[in-house]
Design a protein around this motif. Structure first.
Motif, PDB file in Angstrom:
ATOM      1  N   GLN A  27     -19.271 -12.835  12.894  1.00 16.70           N
ATOM      2  CA  GLN A  27     -19.190 -14.120  12.189  1.00 16.70           C
ATOM      3  C   GLN A  27     -19.031 -15.304  13.147  1.00 16.70           C
ATOM      4  OE1 GLN A  27     -16.989 -14.124   8.398  1.00 16.70           O
ATOM      5  NE2 GLN A  27     -16.523 -11.959   8.788  1.00 16.70           N
ATOM      6  N   ALA A  28     -19.801 -15.266  14.223  1.00 21.87           N
ATOM      7  CA  ALA A  28     -19.875 -16.437  15.098  1.00 21.87           C
ATOM      8  C   ALA A  28     -20.618 -17.555  14.374  1.00 21.87           C
ATOM      9  CB  ALA A  28     -20.605 -16.074  16.390  1.00 21.87           C
ATOM     10  N   HIS A  29     -20.335 -18.806  14.789  1.00 19.44           N
ATOM     11  CA  HIS A  29     -21.040 -19.952  14.198  1.00 19.44           C
ATOM     12  C   HIS A  29     -20.832 -21.199  15.070  1.00 19.44           C
ATOM     13  CE1 HIS A  29     -23.025 -22.232  11.037  1.00 19.44           C
ATOM     14  NE2 HIS A  29     -22.165 -23.179  11.305  1.00 19.44           N
ATOM     15  N   PRO A  30     -21.938 -21.896  15.335  1.00 19.15           N
ATOM     16  CA  PRO A  30     -23.336 -21.552  15.061  1.00 19.15           C
ATOM     17  C   PRO A  30     -23.845 -20.493  16.031  1.00 19.15           C
ATOM     18  CG  PRO A  30     -23.255 -23.593  16.293  1.00 19.15           C
ATOM     19  CD  PRO A  30     -21.821 -23.229  15.991  1.00 19.15           C
ATOM     20  N   ILE A  31     -24.929 -19.835  15.633  1.00 20.74           N
ATOM     21  CA  ILE A  31     -25.629 -18.890  16.502  1.00 20.74           C
ATOM     22  C   ILE A  31     -26.974 -19.528  16.827  1.00 20.74           C
ATOM     23  CG2 ILE A  31     -26.581 -16.571  16.732  1.00 20.74           C
ATOM     24  CD1 ILE A  31     -24.608 -15.679  14.533  1.00 20.74           C
ATOM     25  N   ILE A  32     -27.125 -19.927  18.075  1.00 20.00           N
ATOM     26  CA  ILE A  32     -28.290 -20.718  18.496  1.00 20.00           C
ATOM     27  C   ILE A  32     -29.215 -19.835  19.326  1.00 20.00           C
ATOM     28  CG2 ILE A  32     -29.046 -22.783  19.721  1.00 20.00           C
ATOM     29  CD1 ILE A  32     -26.067 -23.766  19.397  1.00 20.00           C
ATOM     30  N   ALA A  33     -30.472 -19.718  18.910  1.00 23.04           N
ATOM     31  CA  ALA A  33     -31.465 -18.930  19.636  1.00 23.04           C
ATOM     32  C   ALA A  33     -32.374 -19.864  20.428  1.00 23.04           C
ATOM     33  CB  ALA A  33     -32.288 -18.086  18.674  1.00 23.04           C
ATOM     34  N   VAL A  34     -32.637 -19.513  21.685  1.00 20.87           N
ATOM     35  CA  VAL A  34     -33.468 -20.332  22.575  1.00 20.87           C
ATOM     36  C   VAL A  34     -34.613 -19.479  23.108  1.00 20.87           C
ATOM     37  CG1 VAL A  34     -33.517 -21.793  24.626  1.00 20.87           C
ATOM     38  CG2 VAL A  34     -31.403 -21.609  23.273  1.00 20.87           C
ATOM     39  N   ASP A  35     -35.828 -19.995  22.982  1.00 20.70           N
ATOM     40  CA  ASP A  35     -37.002 -19.290  23.508  1.00 20.70           C
ATOM     41  C   ASP A  35     -38.130 -20.308  23.640  1.00 20.70           C
ATOM     42  OD1 ASP A  35     -39.180 -17.239  23.904  1.00 20.70           O
ATOM     43  OD2 ASP A  35     -37.564 -15.869  23.348  1.00 20.70           O
ATOM     44  N   ILE A  36     -39.240 -19.870  24.236  1.00 17.36           N
ATOM     45  CA  ILE A  36     -40.415 -20.740  24.325  1.00 17.36           C
ATOM     46  C   ILE A  36     -41.528 -20.237  23.415  1.00 17.36           C
ATOM     47  CG2 ILE A  36     -39.900 -21.529  26.669  1.00 17.36           C
ATOM     48  CD1 ILE A  36     -41.967 -19.523  27.711  1.00 17.36           C
ATOM     49  N   ASN A  37     -41.278 -19.140  22.700  1.00 14.44           N
ATOM     50  CA  ASN A  37     -42.265 -18.543  21.816  1.00 14.44           C
ATOM     51  C   ASN A  37     -41.852 -18.809  20.366  1.00 14.44           C
ATOM     52  OD1 ASN A  37     -43.663 -16.648  20.130  1.00 14.44           O
ATOM     53  ND2 ASN A  37     -44.125 -15.399  21.924  1.00 14.44           N
ATOM     54  N   PRO A  38     -42.604 -19.627  19.635  1.00 14.99           N
ATOM     55  CA  PRO A  38     -42.230 -19.947  18.250  1.00 14.99           C
ATOM     56  C   PRO A  38     -42.107 -18.723  17.352  1.00 14.99           C
ATOM     57  CG  PRO A  38     -43.948 -21.433  19.034  1.00 14.99           C
ATOM     58  CD  PRO A  38     -43.816 -20.352  20.058  1.00 14.99           C
ATOM     59  N   GLU A  39     -42.959 -17.712  17.579  1.00 14.71           N
ATOM     60  CA  GLU A  39     -42.906 -16.520  16.739  1.00 14.71           C
ATOM     61  C   GLU A  39     -41.590 -15.771  16.954  1.00 14.71           C
ATOM     62  OE1 GLU A  39     -45.570 -12.511  15.763  1.00 14.71           O
ATOM     63  OE2 GLU A  39     -46.343 -14.079  17.090  1.00 14.71           O
ATOM     64  N   LYS A  40     -41.142 -15.695  18.202  1.00 13.58           N
ATOM     65  CA  LYS A  40     -39.870 -15.030  18.479  1.00 13.58           C
ATOM     66  C   LYS A  40     -38.703 -15.791  17.865  1.00 13.58           C
ATOM     67  CE  LYS A  40     -40.936 -12.450  22.683  1.00 13.58           C
ATOM     68  NZ  LYS A  40     -40.527 -12.194  24.085  1.00 13.58           N
ATOM     69  N   LEU A  41     -38.796 -17.102  17.838  1.00 13.21           N
ATOM     70  CA  LEU A  41     -37.731 -17.893  17.220  1.00 13.21           C
ATOM     71  C   LEU A  41     -37.668 -17.643  15.713  1.00 13.21           C
ATOM     72  CD1 LEU A  41     -38.123 -21.224  19.212  1.00 13.21           C
ATOM     73  CD2 LEU A  41     -36.281 -19.539  19.416  1.00 13.21           C
ATOM     74  N   GLU A  42     -38.822 -17.389  15.100  1.00  7.47           N
ATOM     75  CA  GLU A  42     -38.816 -17.032  13.681  1.00  7.47           C
ATOM     76  C   GLU A  42     -38.142 -15.679  13.464  1.00  7.47           C
ATOM     77  OE1 GLU A  42     -39.668 -18.817  10.954  1.00  7.47           O
ATOM     78  OE2 GLU A  42     -39.803 -20.435  12.435  1.00  7.47           O
ATOM     79  N   TYR A  43     -38.409 -14.731  14.372  1.00  2.53           N
ATOM     80  CA  TYR A  43     -37.698 -13.454  14.318  1.00  2.53           C
ATOM     81  C   TYR A  43     -36.193 -13.691  14.376  1.00  2.53           C
ATOM     82  CZ  TYR A  43     -41.728 -10.312  15.170  1.00  2.53           C
ATOM     83  OH  TYR A  43     -42.889  -9.598  15.063  1.00  2.53           O
ATOM     84  N   ALA A  44     -35.781 -14.572  15.291  1.00  2.00           N
ATOM     85  CA  ALA A  44     -34.348 -14.820  15.488  1.00  2.00           C
ATOM     86  C   ALA A  44     -33.684 -15.323  14.213  1.00  2.00           C
ATOM     87  CB  ALA A  44     -34.135 -15.811  16.631  1.00  2.00           C
ATOM     88  N   LYS A  45     -34.378 -16.151  13.465  1.00  2.00           N
ATOM     89  CA  LYS A  45     -33.822 -16.633  12.194  1.00  2.00           C
ATOM     90  C   LYS A  45     -33.559 -15.466  11.242  1.00  2.00           C
ATOM     91  CE  LYS A  45     -36.183 -21.151  12.193  1.00  2.00           C
ATOM     92  NZ  LYS A  45     -37.207 -21.966  11.487  1.00  2.00           N
ATOM     93  N   SER A  46     -34.479 -14.512  11.210  1.00  2.00           N
ATOM     94  CA  SER A  46     -34.320 -13.390  10.288  1.00  2.00           C
ATOM     95  C   SER A  46     -33.198 -12.456  10.720  1.00  2.00           C
ATOM     96  CB  SER A  46     -35.637 -12.611  10.167  1.00  2.00           C
ATOM     97  OG  SER A  46     -35.944 -11.936  11.377  1.00  2.00           O
ATOM     98  N   PHE A  47     -32.765 -12.550  11.982  1.00  2.00           N
ATOM     99  CA  PHE A  47     -31.663 -11.715  12.467  1.00  2.00           C
ATOM    100  C   PHE A  47     -30.330 -12.455  12.457  1.00  2.00           C
ATOM    101  CE2 PHE A  47     -35.027  -8.956  13.684  1.00  2.00           C
ATOM    102  CZ  PHE A  47     -34.461  -7.702  13.815  1.00  2.00           C
ATOM    103  N   GLY A  48     -30.321 -13.702  11.973  1.00  2.00           N
ATOM    104  CA  GLY A  48     -29.052 -14.395  11.801  1.00  2.00           C
ATOM    105  C   GLY A  48     -28.860 -15.668  12.586  1.00  2.00           C
ATOM    106  N   ALA A  49     -29.866 -16.107  13.358  1.00  2.00           N
ATOM    107  CA  ALA A  49     -29.724 -17.375  14.074  1.00  2.00           C
ATOM    108  C   ALA A  49     -29.626 -18.522  13.080  1.00  2.00           C
ATOM    109  CB  ALA A  49     -30.905 -17.591  15.019  1.00  2.00           C
ATOM    110  N   THR A  50     -28.616 -19.361  13.256  1.00  2.00           N
ATOM    111  CA  THR A  50     -28.458 -20.510  12.369  1.00  2.00           C
ATOM    112  C   THR A  50     -29.275 -21.707  12.847  1.00  2.00           C
ATOM    113  OG1 THR A  50     -26.505 -21.249  13.593  1.00  2.00           O
ATOM    114  CG2 THR A  50     -26.144 -19.776  11.711  1.00  2.00           C
ATOM    115  N   HIS A  51     -29.593 -21.747  14.139  1.00  2.00           N
ATOM    116  CA  HIS A  51     -30.392 -22.823  14.725  1.00  2.00           C
ATOM    117  C   HIS A  51     -31.305 -22.214  15.790  1.00  2.00           C
ATOM    118  CE1 HIS A  51     -26.691 -24.736  13.261  1.00  2.00           C
ATOM    119  NE2 HIS A  51     -27.407 -25.840  13.080  1.00  2.00           N
ATOM    120  N   VAL A  52     -32.472 -22.811  15.973  1.00  2.00           N
ATOM    121  CA  VAL A  52     -33.381 -22.357  17.031  1.00  2.00           C
ATOM    122  C   VAL A  52     -33.822 -23.557  17.858  1.00  2.00           C
ATOM    123  CG1 VAL A  52     -34.193 -20.353  15.727  1.00  2.00           C
ATOM    124  CG2 VAL A  52     -35.431 -22.524  15.542  1.00  2.00           C
TER     125      VAL A  52
END
Length: 365
Positions: A208-233
């Motif tokens: 229950q961390a918050h926020p969980i921020i995902a950083v990448d240069i690949n938009p598709e991978k950032l979409e994956y990150a949202k589905s795994f719980g990233a609150t921001h990309v």
């Protein structure tokens, strides 16, 4: 016995499928019939020459699961027919680190020169030695390994899914819950959202961390990150991730995780930290890489830079814990598998990994 494997003859050359001679297990060893193997970035580093010093020819693969086929003398914890997840970190159970709960740092781990604990390989190709990548070498239909690397699990756990617990799930989730011990409500940023990064993200959701921020240069991978719980990309190809993380958190991230082997990214993960923040290094850059940072920020802000090996896993306990979390619907693993391959398609699997087309590729036997 004869078995089939995808073999790397030398770096920067395609892997080839060969019929290898496999010797049976010796003292404190087991033979496992492989069911599935994940395709990991660490293996890619050997294929593309980024990591140096590996003997060739070699069977790669450090993330797998299967069924025990045969056990050597002295093995009592598993028997033929048992389902197991492979660990790439053997443990002796007796050294300082094993008896103090840090078995992933075992002083008697597998040698780094492509052999097993007795200094020899179990595989040959037309009479010549073929080396093991770690103990598992899971790109093969059968594998012989130290007994401590075969961790028994429940029979009702799907083995193709269980394979990913052997590296990416344990490394990513473990870096959050074991190494860093992230607390509820703490902010965290994950740099790199491949297989291990996605598991670091879902490790954050588990605590229950918050926020969980995902950083990448690949938009598709950032979409994956949202589905795994990233609150921001944050797309680092478009925005400065350090500034963006500071804007989102106000003072910087309490924790940052580097799940990509790029030295520049380590500096970004360090610079985005709040005072007393922790930067956890999971991914490894090419051999010989170095990073530099302002030592004043280390001292004055009491920041911490630390490594995470295998998610600080106590494999015999943590693998089973990951299985229970998956079966309870609290851990996503099916969603990691973007594509499945045959053993003759390992090169295609690596191509997809380089192109960023998969969260995780899975070789099935």
């Amino acid at each position: 016995m004869k078995m089939q494997a995808s073999v790397l003859l030398e770096p920067l050359r395609p892997l080839v499928v060969e019929d290898l001679d496999l010797e049976g297990p010796k003292q404190d060893e087991v033979m496992v019939r492989m069911v599935a193997s994940g395709v990991c970035h660490s293996c890619l580093h050997v294929v593309d020459g980024g990591w140096k010093g590996f003997p060739m020819p070699m069977v790669l693969g450090d993330e797998g699961a299967g069924v025990v086929e045969e056990v050597g003398p002295g093995v009592t914890h598993v028997k033929p027919g048992d389902h197991v997840i492979l660990s790439w970190s053997p443990t002796c159970g007796r050294c300082h680190y094993c008896v103090t709960g840090l078995s992933h740092l075992c002083e008697h781990g597998v040698p780094s020169n492509g052999v097993l604990m007795d200094g020899t390989s179990r595989m040959k190709l037309r009479g010549d030695t073929v080396y093991h990548y770690g103990p598992a070498c899971s790109f093969s239909s059968y594998s012989v390994m130290p007994a401590s690397c075969a961790v028994p699990i429940r029979d009702d756990m799907p083995l193709d899914v269980a394979a990913l617990i052997g590296c990416s799930v344990m490394t990513g989730v473990g870096s959050v819950i074991n190494t860093a011990a992230v607390t509820p409500g703490a902010s965290m940023a994950v740099f790199g959202t491949g297989g291990i990064g996605l598991n670091a993200v879902q490790g954050g959701t588990l605590v229950q961390a918050h926020p969980i921020i995902a950083v990448d240069i690949n938009p598709e991978k950032l979409e994956y990150a949202k589905s795994f719980g990233a609150t921001h990309v944050i797309n680092a190809a478009e925005d400065d991730p350090v500034e963006a993380i500071r804007d989102l958190t106000g003072r910087g991230a309490d924790y940052s995780f580097v799940a990509v082997g790029v030295a520049e990214v380590i500096n970004q993960a360090w610079d985005c930290l709040a005072p007393r923040g922790q930067c956890v290094l999971i991914g490894l850059p090419p051999t010989g890489s170095t990073v530099t940072f302002d030592t004043g920020k280390l001292q004055a802000n009491e920041r911490i830079l630390r490594g995470s090996k295998y998610g600080s896993a106590r494999t015999w306990d943590d693998f089973r814990r990951m299985v229970e979390l998956y079966l309870a619907g609290k851990l996503k693993i099916d969603e990691l598998v973007t594509r499945k391959y045959g053993v003759d398609e390992a090169n295609e699997a690596f191509d997809a990994l380089v192109a960023g087309e998969v969260a995780r590729g899975l070789i099935v036997f």
